[in-house]
Write an enzyme that holds these catalytic residues in place. Structure first.
Site, mmCIF file in Angstrom:
data_model
loop_
_atom_site.group_PDB
_atom_site.id
_atom_site.type_symbol
_atom_site.label_atom_id
_atom_site.label_comp_id
_atom_site.label_asym_id
_atom_site.label_seq_id
_atom_site.Cartn_x
_atom_site.Cartn_y
_atom_site.Cartn_z
ATOM 1 N N HIS A 1 37.957 37.788 35.982
ATOM 2 C CA HIS A 1 37.877 39.053 35.239
ATOM 3 C C HIS A 1 39.251 39.732 35.183
ATOM 4 C CE1 HIS A 1 33.667 38.840 37.063
ATOM 5 N NE2 HIS A 1 33.417 38.845 35.769
ATOM 6 N N LYS B 1 35.882 30.165 30.596
ATOM 7 C CA LYS B 1 34.843 29.741 31.563
ATOM 8 C C LYS B 1 33.471 29.657 30.884
ATOM 9 C CE LYS B 1 32.433 29.563 35.451
ATOM 10 N NZ LYS B 1 31.402 30.527 35.302
HETATM 11 P P1 AMP Z 1 30.750 37.941 33.516
HETATM 12 O O1 AMP Z 1 31.000 39.145 34.349
HETATM 13 O O2 AMP Z 1 30.393 36.716 34.295
HETATM 14 O O3 AMP Z 1 29.818 38.213 32.352
HETATM 15 O O4 AMP Z 1 32.147 37.583 32.852
HETATM 16 C C1 AMP Z 1 32.856 38.529 32.098
HETATM 17 C C2 AMP Z 1 33.992 37.830 31.413
HETATM 18 O O5 AMP Z 1 34.850 37.230 32.382
HETATM 19 C C3 AMP Z 1 33.525 36.703 30.479
HETATM 20 O O6 AMP Z 1 34.309 36.713 29.295
HETATM 21 C C4 AMP Z 1 33.792 35.479 31.300
HETATM 22 O O7 AMP Z 1 34.016 34.306 30.540
HETATM 23 C C5 AMP Z 1 35.054 35.889 32.041
HETATM 24 N N1 AMP Z 1 35.206 35.039 33.233
HETATM 25 C C6 AMP Z 1 34.302 34.853 34.220
HETATM 26 N N2 AMP Z 1 34.767 33.964 35.121
HETATM 27 C C7 AMP Z 1 35.988 33.576 34.686
HETATM 28 C C8 AMP Z 1 36.971 32.668 35.168
HETATM 29 N N3 AMP Z 1 36.796 31.974 36.288
HETATM 30 N N4 AMP Z 1 38.109 32.523 34.466
HETATM 31 C C9 AMP Z 1 38.302 33.224 33.315
HETATM 32 N N5 AMP Z 1 37.414 34.096 32.798
HETATM 33 C C10 AMP Z 1 36.273 34.269 33.470
#
Ligand code: AMP
Length: 281
Positions: A37, A149
């Protein structure tokens, strides 16, 4: 850093920002923030006058038997991390603010939401498309930041932005991994030590598949998927949901090995569902 909880206040903030001639970068998240994030937020801070981060665990993207109620939360930790970055506003609505009683309008993404992760999570991408559209309308960003991701999610979001003529640039940021290769994910918090160790097979399998694709020795994508499958099955705590090799834009299945392509996988490690992917070019 302003903490905003209502649509009205968020709207007012964005209108005032635009009236000052400033542009807005936006990183939507579900919280329990980690370095993945943070990388999206860092890119937004670099590329925009103002950065807005939302934290909202979106119920409409969870299936009835999924982990909505126990999704990891770390409000204090999240606020501390955000306050160390140059974030101008955090949008923290509650569920009733986003989905008031009687809410019934959804964005349906069609077939692209039914393949890969959508095969086992039938309404997931409609829920994602609905919340992202609503957040875009509330925050009115110039650029929005998503992680590779969730590769299928980036494809779906680019599609809705294109097809619904939203005037927003979608920026996709690379996957951030732990030093040992595990893709960072809020759901990694569910893993026991043993499961976390077993989960390393996923990144290793992607590297293995990528190596096979680039070796010039394998012509059939199916052979590579089978070899990756056998490789992962050696790890008894891991159950494969899918391993697929697809085109990078339309996610169509690739039969003969060619690049660019994306290897995507989903698997359960114990009871925790993890996803990962690798672009091969
Ligand atoms: P989430 O909180 O899991 O919904 O993720 C929010 C954003 O962070 C989304 O755009 C995800 O793809 C991104 N994200 C989550 N994990 C990663 C990671 N390991 N590397 C890059 N972006 C990430």
């Amino acid at each position: 850093m302003q903490v905003i909880t209502t649509i009205k206040d968020m709207n007012a903030f964005s209108k005032a920002t635009k009236a000052e001639g400033k542009n807005i970068g936006f990183a939507p998240t579900m919280g329990a923030l980690h370095k993945g994030h943070i990388s999206l937020i860092g890119n937004s801070v670099e590329q925009n006058d103002v950065t807005v981060v939302s934290i909202f665990v979106n119920p409409t993207q969870f299936g009835p038997t999924e982990d909505f109620n126990k999704y990891p939360k770390d409000h204090k930790g999240d606020m501390k991390k955000l306050s160390n970055l140059d974030v101008t506003a955090v949008f923290l609505p509650d569920v009733a603010e986003i989905y008031p009683k009687g809410f019934s309008t959804f964005v349906y993404v069609g077939g692209i939401g039914c393949i890969l992760c959508g095969a086992s999570r039938p309404d997931h991408f409609n829920g994602v498309a609905t919340i992202v559209t609503k957040l875009f309308n509330i925050v009115m960003p110039d650029r929005a930041y998503f992680g590779q991701k969730d590769y299928q999610q980036t494809v779906v979001i680019k599609k809705i932005v294109r097809e619904l003529a939203m005037n927003i640039d979608i920026v996709v940021c690379p996957i951030v991994r732990e030093d040992d290769g595990l893709a960072m994910s809020s759901r990694n918090a569910y893993l026991s030590d043993e499961e976390r160790n077993a989960a390393l097979i996923l990144n290793k399998a992607l590297e293995y598949g990528k190596g096979l694709m680039l070796s010039g020795r394998e012509e059939k994508a199916n052979h590579i998927k089978e070899k990756m499958g056998a490789f992962i099955k050696a790890e008894s705590l891991v159950t494969i949901e899918y391993v697929e090799i697809v085109g990078p834009v339309y996610l169509e299945n690739i039969k003969e090995v060619k690049t660019p392509a994306v290897i995507l996988l989903a698997a359960k490690v114990g009871t925790t569902r993890l996803i990962d992917n690798m672009i091969v070019e």
